[in-house]
Design a protein around this motif. Structure first.
Motif, short mmCIF file in Angstrom:
data_model
loop_
_atom_site.label_atom_id
_atom_site.label_comp_id
_atom_site.label_asym_id
_atom_site.label_seq_id
_atom_site.Cartn_x
_atom_site.Cartn_y
_atom_site.Cartn_z
N ALA A 4 0.85 -1.38 -0.13
CA ALA A 4 0.09 0.00 -0.04
C ALA A 4 1.00 1.30 -0.03
O ALA A 4 0.57 2.13 -0.69
CB ALA A 4 -0.80 -0.15 1.24
N ILE A 5 1.78 1.21 0.83
CA ILE A 5 2.81 2.37 0.97
C ILE A 5 3.50 2.68 -0.35
O ILE A 5 3.58 3.82 -0.91
CB ILE A 5 3.66 2.36 2.04
CG1 ILE A 5 3.14 2.51 3.32
CG2 ILE A 5 4.83 3.67 1.83
CD1 ILE A 5 3.74 1.94 4.59
N ASP A 6 4.02 1.35 -1.08
CA ASP A 6 4.79 1.34 -2.23
C ASP A 6 3.89 2.15 -3.49
O ASP A 6 4.21 2.94 -4.30
CB ASP A 6 5.27 0.14 -2.68
CG ASP A 6 6.52 -0.35 -1.95
OD1 ASP A 6 7.03 0.42 -1.12
OD2 ASP A 6 6.98 -1.59 -1.94
N LYS A 7 2.68 1.55 -3.43
CA LYS A 7 1.67 1.90 -4.29
C LYS A 7 1.33 3.51 -4.24
O LYS A 7 1.50 4.19 -5.19
CB LYS A 7 0.45 1.24 -4.41
CG LYS A 7 -0.69 1.60 -5.25
CD LYS A 7 -1.90 0.88 -5.05
CE LYS A 7 -2.85 1.24 -6.09
NZ LYS A 7 -4.14 0.52 -6.20
N ALA A 8 1.13 4.05 -3.10
CA ALA A 8 0.91 5.48 -2.74
C ALA A 8 2.15 6.08 -3.23
O ALA A 8 2.32 7.35 -4.26
CB ALA A 8 0.75 5.80 -1.31
N ASN A 51 -4.42 10.81 3.14
CA ASN A 51 -5.06 10.98 4.48
C ASN A 51 -4.82 9.68 5.25
O ASN A 51 -5.62 9.00 5.20
CB ASN A 51 -6.29 11.44 4.65
CG ASN A 51 -6.86 11.82 5.98
OD1 ASN A 51 -6.22 11.67 6.95
ND2 ASN A 51 -8.05 12.37 6.00
N VAL A 52 -3.59 9.77 6.30
CA VAL A 52 -3.56 8.68 7.10
C VAL A 52 -4.62 8.32 8.00
O VAL A 52 -4.51 7.17 8.71
CB VAL A 52 -2.00 8.67 7.81
CG1 VAL A 52 -1.00 8.53 6.43
CG2 VAL A 52 -2.08 9.99 8.55
N LEU A 53 -5.32 9.26 8.58
CA LEU A 53 -6.32 9.29 9.62
C LEU A 53 -7.57 8.35 8.79
O LEU A 53 -8.27 7.68 9.65
CB LEU A 53 -7.01 10.59 9.94
CG LEU A 53 -5.98 11.55 10.60
CD1 LEU A 53 -6.71 12.77 10.97
CD2 LEU A 53 -5.20 10.81 11.96
N GLU A 54 -7.77 8.48 7.58
CA GLU A 54 -8.87 7.62 6.86
C GLU A 54 -8.41 6.27 6.19
O GLU A 54 -9.04 5.44 5.89
CB GLU A 54 -9.43 8.44 5.88
CG GLU A 54 -10.20 9.69 6.68
CD GLU A 54 -11.04 10.13 5.47
OE1 GLU A 54 -10.98 9.97 4.23
OE2 GLU A 54 -11.88 11.07 6.07
N ASP A 55 -7.10 6.01 6.26
CA ASP A 55 -6.71 4.87 5.47
C ASP A 55 -5.85 3.93 6.41
O ASP A 55 -4.70 4.09 6.92
CB ASP A 55 -5.54 5.40 4.44
CG ASP A 55 -5.23 4.10 3.68
OD1 ASP A 55 -5.04 3.09 3.81
OD2 ASP A 55 -4.88 4.40 2.37
N ALA A 56 -6.61 2.70 6.98
CA ALA A 56 -6.11 1.89 7.91
C ALA A 56 -4.60 1.14 7.44
O ALA A 56 -3.87 1.17 8.38
CB ALA A 56 -7.07 1.05 8.20
N GLY A 57 -4.61 0.97 6.12
CA GLY A 57 -3.36 0.44 5.52
C GLY A 57 -2.31 1.27 5.64
O GLY A 57 -0.94 0.66 6.23
N LEU A 58 -2.35 2.45 5.66
CA LEU A 58 -1.07 3.35 5.74
C LEU A 58 -0.93 3.55 7.12
O LEU A 58 0.25 3.80 7.66
CB LEU A 58 -1.39 4.54 4.95
CG LEU A 58 -1.38 4.74 3.47
CD1 LEU A 58 -1.73 6.10 2.84
CD2 LEU A 58 -0.25 4.11 2.81
N ARG A 59 -2.15 3.90 8.08
CA ARG A 59 -1.75 3.86 9.32
C ARG A 59 -1.01 2.93 9.96
O ARG A 59 -0.17 3.03 11.04
CB ARG A 59 -3.09 4.13 10.16
CG ARG A 59 -3.31 5.45 10.92
CD ARG A 59 -4.64 5.32 11.67
NE ARG A 59 -5.77 4.25 11.55
CZ ARG A 59 -6.65 4.21 11.09
NH1 ARG A 59 -6.83 5.25 9.86
NH2 ARG A 59 -7.52 3.36 10.90
N ALA A 60 -1.14 1.64 9.58
CA ALA A 60 -0.58 0.58 10.38
C ALA A 60 0.90 0.26 9.65
O ALA A 60 1.74 -0.73 9.96
CB ALA A 60 -1.21 -0.58 9.54
N GLY A 61 1.39 1.30 8.88
CA GLY A 61 2.83 1.07 8.59
C GLY A 61 3.89 1.33 9.48
O GLY A 61 3.55 1.54 10.70
N GLU A 62 5.23 1.17 9.52
CA GLU A 62 6.18 1.00 10.40
C GLU A 62 6.42 2.64 10.40
O GLU A 62 7.56 2.79 10.28
CB GLU A 62 7.18 0.34 10.17
CG GLU A 62 6.89 -1.13 10.07
CD GLU A 62 7.90 -2.06 9.67
OE1 GLU A 62 9.12 -1.81 9.78
OE2 GLU A 62 7.63 -3.20 9.39
#
Length: 87
Positions: A4-8, A51-62
């Motif tokens: 998800a982060i790589d795609k973003a 928006n990391v507040l609305e994206d659980a996948g991005l929020r779960a990143g390291e």
């Protein structure tokens, strides 16, 4: 999560991981990053904001802390608003 982060990161030449949206930033670092991009003449159509507040996948990143205005330029992580001033 990494996918998800790589795609973003690959979605645009300039990518901003922020709290809120460019129109309604929800923290000072996110607001500052949007202002810096505008002052540098970055075309809003040429960057992606997530928006990391609305994206659980991005929020779960390291993340060291939940991003508020962290930028990626040309696929290279730059950092928060203060680093964008130096870049």
């Amino acid at each position: 999560i990494r996918t998800a982060i790589d795609k973003a990161v690959g979605s645009a030449p300039v990518v901003l991981f922020m709290k809120g949206t460019p129109e309604t930033p929800q923290c000072g670092f996110s607001r500052a990053s949007i202002q810096i991009l505008g002052l540098q003449g970055v075309d809003p159509d040429k960057f992606s904001a997530f928006n990391v507040l609305e994206d659980a996948g991005l929020r779960a990143g390291e993340w060291v802390s939940l991003p508020g205005g962290n930028s990626v330029l040309g696929g290279v992580f730059v950092g928060c608003a203060e680093r964008c001033c130096e870049a």
